[in-house]
Design a protein around this motif. Structure first.
Motif, short mmCIF file in Angstrom:
data_model
loop_
_atom_site.label_atom_id
_atom_site.label_comp_id
_atom_site.label_asym_id
_atom_site.label_seq_id
_atom_site.Cartn_x
_atom_site.Cartn_y
_atom_site.Cartn_z
N PRO A 1 -2.79 0.81 -11.28
CA PRO A 1 -2.65 -0.63 -11.50
C PRO A 1 -3.48 -1.37 -10.45
O PRO A 1 -3.58 -0.93 -9.31
N PHE A 2 -4.08 -2.47 -10.86
CA PHE A 2 -4.94 -3.25 -9.96
C PHE A 2 -4.55 -4.71 -10.06
O PHE A 2 -4.52 -5.27 -11.16
N GLY A 3 -4.22 -5.32 -8.94
CA GLY A 3 -3.84 -6.73 -8.98
C GLY A 3 -3.43 -7.23 -7.62
O GLY A 3 -3.31 -6.47 -6.66
N GLU A 4 -3.17 -8.52 -7.59
CA GLU A 4 -2.79 -9.17 -6.34
C GLU A 4 -1.47 -8.59 -5.81
O GLU A 4 -0.54 -8.36 -6.60
N GLY A 5 -1.43 -8.30 -4.51
CA GLY A 5 -0.20 -7.78 -3.92
C GLY A 5 0.00 -6.29 -4.10
O GLY A 5 1.00 -5.74 -3.66
N ILE A 6 -0.94 -5.62 -4.77
CA ILE A 6 -0.85 -4.17 -5.00
C ILE A 6 -1.84 -3.49 -4.06
O ILE A 6 -3.00 -3.94 -3.99
N PRO A 7 -1.45 -2.41 -3.37
CA PRO A 7 -2.42 -1.73 -2.52
C PRO A 7 -3.62 -1.24 -3.32
O PRO A 7 -3.48 -0.83 -4.48
N LEU A 8 -4.79 -1.30 -2.71
CA LEU A 8 -5.99 -0.77 -3.37
C LEU A 8 -5.83 0.73 -3.58
O LEU A 8 -5.08 1.39 -2.86
N PRO A 9 -6.50 1.30 -4.59
CA PRO A 9 -6.36 2.75 -4.83
C PRO A 9 -6.92 3.55 -3.66
O PRO A 9 -7.80 3.07 -2.93
N SER B 1 -0.28 6.98 -13.53
CA SER B 1 -0.49 5.63 -13.04
C SER B 1 0.29 5.48 -11.73
O SER B 1 1.43 5.02 -11.73
N PRO B 2 -0.30 5.95 -10.63
CA PRO B 2 0.49 6.09 -9.40
C PRO B 2 0.87 4.75 -8.79
O PRO B 2 0.04 3.85 -8.67
N LYS B 3 2.11 4.66 -8.41
CA LYS B 3 2.59 3.51 -7.68
C LYS B 3 2.55 3.86 -6.19
O LYS B 3 2.55 5.04 -5.83
N PRO B 4 2.52 2.85 -5.29
CA PRO B 4 2.38 3.15 -3.86
C PRO B 4 3.39 4.17 -3.35
O PRO B 4 3.08 4.99 -2.49
N GLU B 5 4.61 4.16 -3.93
CA GLU B 5 5.64 5.11 -3.48
C GLU B 5 5.21 6.56 -3.73
O GLU B 5 5.76 7.50 -3.14
N ALA B 6 4.21 6.76 -4.61
CA ALA B 6 3.79 8.12 -4.96
C ALA B 6 2.52 8.57 -4.24
O ALA B 6 2.17 9.75 -4.30
#
Ligand code: SF4
Length: 200
Positions: free
Chosen positions: A135-143, A112-117
């Motif tokens: 993860p998908f949601g507001e404020g999270i970069p798109l995959p 479940s990659p976070k932007p730092e990865a």
């Protein structure tokens, strides 16, 4: 062999991703190298346990499906530890945030990659993974584009759900994920069924 700080060990069904519904023993290793704003996991506290003590705890359950989770289990889980539990007859899965390579011998990798990865996924997973679960949601970069990712059996988007709010209060989070998948049908939506149904 080194002891591991264990936050909790419990037996339940996997609630999300490609192994949804599978009875697994969850072993949560304390500690994480990230602090995601939406994190709802208590990963700070841990009791040091030897591998033999962990094995004794696992043996009270009928399943031989072991899931390493966290926190971030790759920070401490080593090749030799995985080999120890493999020898004891356990099939091992791992849930990781993608910032570190997984130990050798893991049977099922759920990342479940976070932007730092994002920049490290190709080097950390040269052979690919079993599932990407972004993860998908507001404020999270798109995959990232699927073509830029190491290969996987499953490509999931997981809408971030707040366990303290009702589902009806979070319809917009679900609907934006549904809309994204309808436009990008290479992805599938993975809903956290444990939060919907109410199990651990
Ligand atoms: S990587 Fe996972 S466990 Fe760590 S802070 Fe982020 S959501 Fe929480």
């Amino acid at each position: 062999m080194q002891d591991l700080p264990i936050n909790e060990i419990f037996y339940s069904l996997q609630g999300e991703g490609g192994q949804t519904g599978l009875a697994m023993i969850f072993v949560r290793i304390a500690g994480c190298n990230l602090r995601c704003p939406y994190c709802d996991t208590d990963f700070l506290r841990g009791k040091l346990m030897s591998l033999e003590e962990i094995l004794t705890s696992l043996q009270q359950f009928p399943s031989r499906e072991l899931l390493w989770t966290g926190g971030e289990p790759t920070l401490l889980l080593s090749d030799s530890m995985v080999a120890f539990f493999k020898k004891a007859g356990y099939k091992q899965s791992i849930e990781t945030n993608g910032t570190m390579p997984p130990p050798q011998g893991i049977d099922y990798i759920s990342c479940s990659p976070k932007p730092e990865a994002f920049e490290r996924l190709t080097s950390n997973f040269p052979q690919g993974v079993n599932e990407w679960r972004f993860p998908f949601g507001e404020g999270i970069p798109l995959p990232p584009e699927i073509a830029s990712l190491p290969p996987a059996q499953h490509y999931f988007l997981s809408p971030i759900l707040d366990p303290h709010k009702t589902i009806s209060a979070q319809r917009s989070a679900l609907q934006s994920c549904i809309a994204y998948v309808l436009e990008h049908p290479q992805w599938k939506m993975s809903v956290q069924t444990h939060k919907l149904v109410g199990f651990q």
